[in-house]
Design a protein around this motif. Structure first.
Motif, PDB file in Angstrom:
ATOM      1  N   ASN A 183       7.757  -1.313   0.769  1.00 28.53           N
ATOM      2  CA  ASN A 183       7.826  -1.347  -0.699  1.00 28.53           C
ATOM      3  C   ASN A 183       6.561  -1.977  -1.271  1.00 28.53           C
ATOM      4  N   PRO A 184       5.476  -1.212  -1.406  1.00 23.82           N
ATOM      5  CA  PRO A 184       4.241  -1.761  -1.984  1.00 23.82           C
ATOM      6  C   PRO A 184       4.506  -2.306  -3.397  1.00 23.82           C
ATOM      7  N   ASP A 185       3.906  -3.439  -3.704  1.00 22.10           N
ATOM      8  CA  ASP A 185       4.154  -4.138  -4.969  1.00 22.10           C
ATOM      9  C   ASP A 185       3.235  -3.605  -6.079  1.00 22.10           C
ATOM     10  N   PHE A 186       3.841  -2.970  -7.078  1.00 21.85           N
ATOM     11  CA  PHE A 186       3.103  -2.471  -8.236  1.00 21.85           C
ATOM     12  C   PHE A 186       3.534  -3.185  -9.516  1.00 21.85           C
ATOM     13  N   SER A 187       4.006  -4.404  -9.385  1.00 21.63           N
ATOM     14  CA  SER A 187       4.548  -5.124 -10.535  1.00 21.63           C
ATOM     15  C   SER A 187       3.475  -5.550 -11.530  1.00 21.63           C
ATOM     16  N   LYS A 188       2.201  -5.525 -11.126  1.00 20.04           N
ATOM     17  CA  LYS A 188       1.135  -6.004 -12.010  1.00 20.04           C
ATOM     18  C   LYS A 188       0.202  -4.885 -12.459  1.00 20.04           C
ATOM     19  N   THR A 189       0.647  -3.651 -12.331  1.00 18.16           N
ATOM     20  CA  THR A 189      -0.169  -2.524 -12.768  1.00 18.16           C
ATOM     21  C   THR A 189       0.357  -1.978 -14.093  1.00 18.16           C
ATOM     22  N   LYS A 190      -0.455  -1.147 -14.732  1.00 17.65           N
ATOM     23  CA  LYS A 190      -0.046  -0.450 -15.949  1.00 17.65           C
ATOM     24  C   LYS A 190       0.054   1.059 -15.703  1.00 17.65           C
ATOM     25  N   ALA A 195       4.563   8.111 -11.712  1.00 20.69           N
ATOM     26  CA  ALA A 195       3.516   8.642 -10.839  1.00 20.69           C
ATOM     27  C   ALA A 195       3.367   7.849  -9.547  1.00 20.69           C
ATOM     28  N   ILE A 196       3.923   6.646  -9.492  1.00 17.29           N
ATOM     29  CA  ILE A 196       3.694   5.767  -8.352  1.00 17.29           C
ATOM     30  C   ILE A 196       4.322   6.279  -7.052  1.00 17.29           C
ATOM     31  N   PRO A 197       5.587   6.725  -7.047  1.00 17.70           N
ATOM     32  CA  PRO A 197       6.162   7.177  -5.762  1.00 17.70           C
ATOM     33  C   PRO A 197       5.358   8.287  -5.100  1.00 17.70           C
ATOM     34  N   GLY A 198       4.890   9.273  -5.862  1.00 19.90           N
ATOM     35  CA  GLY A 198       4.092  10.355  -5.297  1.00 19.90           C
ATOM     36  C   GLY A 198       2.762   9.859  -4.763  1.00 19.90           C
ATOM     37  N   MET A 199       2.147   8.930  -5.488  1.00 17.18           N
ATOM     38  CA  MET A 199       0.880   8.362  -5.035  1.00 17.18           C
ATOM     39  C   MET A 199       1.068   7.624  -3.712  1.00 17.18           C
ATOM     40  N   VAL A 200       2.157   6.877  -3.599  1.00 18.75           N
ATOM     41  CA  VAL A 200       2.426   6.131  -2.369  1.00 18.75           C
ATOM     42  C   VAL A 200       2.680   7.084  -1.206  1.00 18.75           C
ATOM     43  N   ARG A 201       3.461   8.130  -1.448  1.00 17.04           N
ATOM     44  CA  ARG A 201       3.741   9.088  -0.374  1.00 17.04           C
ATOM     45  C   ARG A 201       2.462   9.731   0.149  1.00 17.04           C
ATOM     46  N   GLN A 202       1.571  10.110  -0.758  1.00 12.99           N
ATOM     47  CA  GLN A 202       0.321  10.746  -0.340  1.00 12.99           C
ATOM     48  C   GLN A 202      -0.556   9.782   0.452  1.00 12.99           C
ATOM     49  N   ALA A 203      -0.652   8.537  -0.022  1.00 12.27           N
ATOM     50  CA  ALA A 203      -1.460   7.543   0.691  1.00 12.27           C
ATOM     51  C   ALA A 203      -0.886   7.284   2.080  1.00 12.27           C
ATOM     52  N   GLY A 235      -8.257  -6.444  -6.359  1.00 12.57           N
ATOM     53  CA  GLY A 235      -7.737  -6.374  -7.720  1.00 12.57           C
ATOM     54  C   GLY A 235      -7.453  -4.950  -8.119  1.00 12.57           C
ATOM     55  N   HIS A 236      -8.452  -4.086  -7.955  1.00 12.14           N
ATOM     56  CA  HIS A 236      -8.203  -2.671  -8.252  1.00 12.14           C
ATOM     57  C   HIS A 236      -7.092  -2.164  -7.337  1.00 12.14           C
ATOM     58  N   THR A 237      -7.155  -2.545  -6.071  1.00 14.91           N
ATOM     59  CA  THR A 237      -6.031  -2.408  -5.147  1.00 14.91           C
ATOM     60  C   THR A 237      -5.949  -3.706  -4.364  1.00 14.91           C
ATOM     61  N   ALA A 238      -4.914  -3.812  -3.533  1.00 18.76           N
ATOM     62  CA  ALA A 238      -4.659  -5.074  -2.838  1.00 18.76           C
ATOM     63  C   ALA A 238      -5.804  -5.480  -1.925  1.00 18.76           C
ATOM     64  N   GLY A 239      -6.475  -4.491  -1.322  1.00 20.23           N
ATOM     65  CA  GLY A 239      -7.561  -4.813  -0.399  1.00 20.23           C
ATOM     66  C   GLY A 239      -8.826  -4.044  -0.695  1.00 20.23           C
TER      67      GLY A 239
END
Length: 329
Positions: A183-190, A195-203, A235-239
């Protein structure tokens, strides 16, 4: 190996500038230049000390959300004023995609890989660019994945296999483990939550394919015979990694996605884009790196600033100014 071109645009690229004067915009090479010439140049050759280097455009897009992507919301009027003062469009944000390639003898390194196949009128031009400068995917000996967004990772996979099979994929542990977690944490994004679930699946799908060749490289790691150092761009991403490239007395800082706009995110580093995973941390990182680069007058390469992405960061009041490098051909 094709003989490397002299620094700057090739003669064919230079001649293609005439199409720009006729109002052509951002057409892409669907095949090789022998079959169809792009209306704008998309390959730029330069040097970093003794290193050969190229900026290859993987595309150009107009992001229709415009300032709706930018934060804080209550400062969008000020952003619009800044755009108007510099005759920049208000109805979209331009998004350039610049891929850095370096060569040291027989060693070839690639920093991110763009959108991948299939090539279209707007994106996916990297493969044609590598072919044009005489580099076959199997000749690439090192690759660097700054972060796992599609415009950076997709080109590393072709037909379900690693595109650059002879190159280890260097990625920070923080980036790799974030996307591979349950469960990647996206609590601090806008970002748009839909769109997030599809982005995570592709990554995750792409990282699964690339895992056998991945090499976890922490901040501070030195690679490519000491020419490349991984630095903290979190910041832009976790790493999110940025890279310092040195050869002799010359240095280039690849800031990757610290800025998605050549005016807004320099003029006021606290102006943020909703694509950041952690907007506040991204702004802090941007200000820290820009302050250092401006003080040292460091040459900088950016993934999303106007092609070919080379320039310097100058101080301007409480913020900064992106100064494109004069092109040489």
């Amino acid at each position: 190996m094709m003989r490397a071109p002299s620094p700057g645009f090739s003669r064919r690229h230079f001649l293609s500038l005439s199409a720009m004067a006729a109002g052509a915009c951002c057409a892409a090479p669907a095949q090789s230049l022998a079959a169809t010439s792009p209306k704008n140049p998309w390959i730029y050759h330069f040097k970093i000390g003794e290193l050969e280097a190229w900026s290859i455009s993987d595309g150009f897009m107009k992001i229709g959300q415009g300032l709706k992507l930018m934060y804080p919301e209550d400062e969008r009027d000020a952003m619009a004023t800044a755009l108007k003062q510099h005759s920049e469009p208000l109805d979209h944000l331009p998004l350039y995609v610049n891929v850095l390639v370096i060569r040291k003898g027989k060693e070839i390194a690639l920093f991110d890989a763009g959108f991948g196949a299939p090539a279209s009128e707007r994106r996916g031009w990297l493969a044609a660019g590598l072919k044009e400068i005489g580099i076959h995917p199997d000749q690439v000996t090192a690759t660097f994945l700054s972060h796992a967004h599609s415009d950076h990772i997709a080109g590393f996979v072709t037909d379900g296999k690693p595109t650059f099979k002879n190159a280890a994929l260097n990625v920070t542990p923080e980036e790799y483990h974030f996307w591979r977690s349950k469960n990647p944490d996206f609590s601090k994004t806008k970002r748009n939550p839909k769109a997030i679930p599809g982005m995570v699946r592709q990554a995750q799908k792409r990282l699964e394919i690339l895992t056998p060749i991945k090499q976890l490289t922490p901040v501070g790691a030195s690679l490519f015979d000491g020419a490349v150092t991984v630095e903290n761009g979190f910041g832009h991403t976790a790493g999110h990694a940025i890279y310092r490239i040195r050869s002799g007395d010359d240095e280039l800082l690849h800031m990757v996605d610290l800025a998605h706009h050549h005016l807004l995110m320099f003029q006021k580093p606290t102006w943020k884009i909703g694509w950041d995973n952690n907007l506040e941390l991204a702004a802090q990182t941007r200000k820290r790196v820009f302050t250092q680069a401006a003080a040292a007058k460091t040459r900088v390469f950016g993934f999303h600033v106007p092609f070919p992405g080379l320039g310097r960061i100058n101080p301007l009041g409480d913020g900064f100014r992106w100064v494109p490098e004069r092109l040489v051909w």
